[in-house]
Design an enzyme around this catalytic site. Structure first.
Site, short mmCIF file in Angstrom:
data_model
loop_
_atom_site.label_atom_id
_atom_site.label_comp_id
_atom_site.label_asym_id
_atom_site.label_seq_id
_atom_site.Cartn_x
_atom_site.Cartn_y
_atom_site.Cartn_z
N GLU A 159 0.85 -1.19 0.00
CA GLU A 159 0.00 0.00 0.00
C GLU A 159 0.88 1.24 0.00
O GLU A 159 1.79 1.36 0.79
CB GLU A 159 -0.89 -0.03 1.26
CG GLU A 159 -1.92 1.02 1.29
CD GLU A 159 -2.66 1.12 -0.02
OE1 GLU A 159 -3.42 0.21 -0.33
OE2 GLU A 159 -2.46 2.10 -0.77
N LYS A 218 8.31 -1.54 -2.33
CA LYS A 218 7.64 -0.78 -1.27
C LYS A 218 8.66 -0.22 -0.27
O LYS A 218 8.63 0.96 0.07
CB LYS A 218 6.61 -1.68 -0.58
CG LYS A 218 6.02 -1.11 0.70
CD LYS A 218 5.19 0.13 0.47
CE LYS A 218 5.05 0.97 1.68
NZ LYS A 218 3.80 1.11 2.27
N CYS A 274 6.13 4.28 9.04
CA CYS A 274 6.81 3.55 7.97
C CYS A 274 8.27 3.89 7.74
O CYS A 274 9.10 3.00 7.65
CB CYS A 274 6.06 3.76 6.66
SG CYS A 274 4.52 2.86 6.65
#
Ligand code: UDX
Ligand code: UDX
Length: 458
Positions: A159, A218, A274
């Site tokens: 995502e 990612k 993150c």
């Protein structure tokens, strides 16, 4: 293969919004979001959602009870699903091998075991959580060794949404990335997921790759974004020493079309769940493969980020000492960026802790963060933290001119829109406001430069 029933394990900042949009765009697919945390599920079923995200409540209201459901009944929904998204958290390990760097995959692994135990029909398993490269291999192994009677296909579908703009990022993503095996079954699984996304995303924005490329993309996309922030933040210090203006430098650099102007806003340091975690992970992976120079290169981003927070804290402490001020400050904003109630790794936590350790008593205000969260965050990074060190205020603007030191930690619009002029024209005593870079003497300034903060990508 046509998907009729989706289960998403993990109703957090990623799972909740992502599944709400998938359900909204695919009214024929039943989407069950499950979580072991019953309070969180109760909140998803109320009007006070556990995640604050502009536009989210509207989509949830539109779909909840129709084809979107939130439940703690993990086993039943795993059993019924043809496609399962794993969206559980993958924090940095705090013990064991790779402590402080590697991602803790225990929740992912326990989900895989549970899926294997319960499944009676073939299923597609989608890694949504950010994971180290080759985690899909581990998931495959767990699934296949614990259940050999059904076929599991593993996909990686990281995502890229940013908090605060999650709904817009989900609605019009720059790209959707899907990694899968290059086997006939693997390709069919990829197609099934592509079909779900094509309900609203143009096919040319859907990128399919092998599993490991997707996993690594990612991690590295986040590392690249964070690298730009640390680069500009490191230059902010140089600007302060040389008299150059970092905003002018940032603008000049960003106008080069090869460089681009996103993620070049200086800040007190990036936060969020993150960036730090993913870079630590990248450092760990590189080191474990003997690539020490590569590891050192990426680790420097985190070193600069910490330096920026510490440097900013020192500025406040020096300002208090130099001007003989009462050691008291108001921190405006606690979330790691505006338009979210998420505080994970927020620079405000570290600055507040530095100030407390420097003997400053602090008042804190944030429009979306609860007081209990502030205490949790501070006690997490400081075992000696005492609740009495901070005072949470509801209406900071009612007596704002009483403060000598005001520091804006999060770029909430209400701070930008506040009538500062009215405050500083009334102030008689020395008063200073920190807008993330500058110490502005409120008795002397005529304008506060709020264009300083990092503001997402569009
Ligand atoms: C996401 C991603 O999944 C993570 O990999 C990424 O790096 C950060 O963002 P996020 O949605 O932000 O995680 O995490 P969080 O809000 O903590 O939500 C995870 C949820 O999973 C929690 O609600 C937790 O209760 C739930 N969970 C965890 C389970 O339901 N089962 C478990 O076994 C573990
Ligand atoms: C990030 C990625 O952007 C997203 O693609 C990924 O899925 C998850 O991690 P997020 O952490 O939610 O998203 O927010 P982001 O907008 O990237 O901001 C992260 C931090 O960087 C914030 O603290 C923000 O204030 C800061 N930032 C951002 C800057 O300091 N300067 C900038 O120019 C941009």
């Amino acid at each position: 293969m046509k998907i009729k029933n989706i289960c998403c394990i993990g109703a957090g900042y990623v799972g909740g919004p992502t599944m709400s949009v998938i359900a909204q765009k695919n009214p024929k697919i039943k989407v069950n979001v499950v979580d072991i945390n019953s309070d969180k599920i109760a909140a998803w079923n109320s009007k006070n959602l556990p995640v604050y995200e502009p536009g989210l409540l509207k989509v949830v209201k539109e779909t909840r009870g129709k084809n979107l459901f939130f439940s703690t009944n993990v086993n039943q929904h795993i059993y019924e699903a043809d496609m399962i998204f794993i969206s559980v958290n993958t924090p940095t390990k705090t013990s064991g091998e790779g402590k402080g760097y590697a991602a803790d995959l225990r929740y992912i692994e326990s989900c895989a075991k549970q899926i294997a135990k319960i499944s009676k029909n073939n299923k597609i398993i989608v890694e949504k959580s950010t994971v180290p490269v080759r985690t899909s291999e581990k998931i495959k192994e767990i699934l296949r060794s614990n259940n050999s009677s059904v076929d599991f296909q593993i996909l990686s579908n990281p995502e890229f949404l940013a908090e605060g703009t999650a709904m817009r990022d989900l609605e019009i993503p720059d790209r959707v990335l899907i990694g899968g095996d290059n086997t006939p079954e693997g390709k069919k699984a990829v197609e099934a997921l592509v079909e779900i996304y094509t309900s609203w995303v143009p096919i040319e924005n859907i990128l399919t790759t092998n599993l490991w490329s997707s996993e690594l993309s990612k991690l590295t996309a986040n590392a690249f974004l964070a690298q730009r922030i640390s680069s500009i933040n490191s230059l902010s210090e140089l600007c302060e020493e040389t008299g150059a203006d970092i905003e002018e430098v940032s603008k000049a650099i960003g106008m080069d079309s090869r460089i681009g102007n996103s993620f070049l806003k200086t800040s007190v340091g990036f936060g969020g769940s993150c960036f730090q975690k993913d870079i630590l992970n990248l450092v760990y992976i590189s080191k474990s493969m003997g690539l020490n120079q590569v590891a050192d290169y990426w680790e420097q981003i985190l070193i600069i980020n910490k330096h920026q927070r510490d440097r900013f804290s020192k500025k406040i402490l020096n300002c208090i000492a130099k001007n003989y001020l009462e050691p008291k400050a108001l921190l405006l904003g606690w979330a790691f960026k505006k338009n979210t109630n998420d505080t994970r790794e927020s620079a405000a936590i570290y600055v507040a802790n530095n100030l407390i350790n420097g003997g400053v008593s602090i008042d804190i205000y944030d429009p979306k963060v609860k007081e209990s969260q502030v205490h949790r965050d501070l006690s997490f990074i400081n075992v000696n933290y005492k609740k009495s060190s901070v005072n949470f205020v509801d209406k900071p603007f009612s007596n704002i001119s009483d403060y000598n030191i005001i520091s804006i930690m999060t770029e909430w619009d209400e701070f930008k829109d506040f009538d500062w002029e009215n405050v500083y024209t009334k102030i008689k005593k020395p008063a200073f406001i920190f807008d993330g870079r500058n110490i502005l003497n409120m008795n002397k300034i005529s304008k506060i430069g709020f264009n300083y903060f990092g503001l997402g990508r569009r």
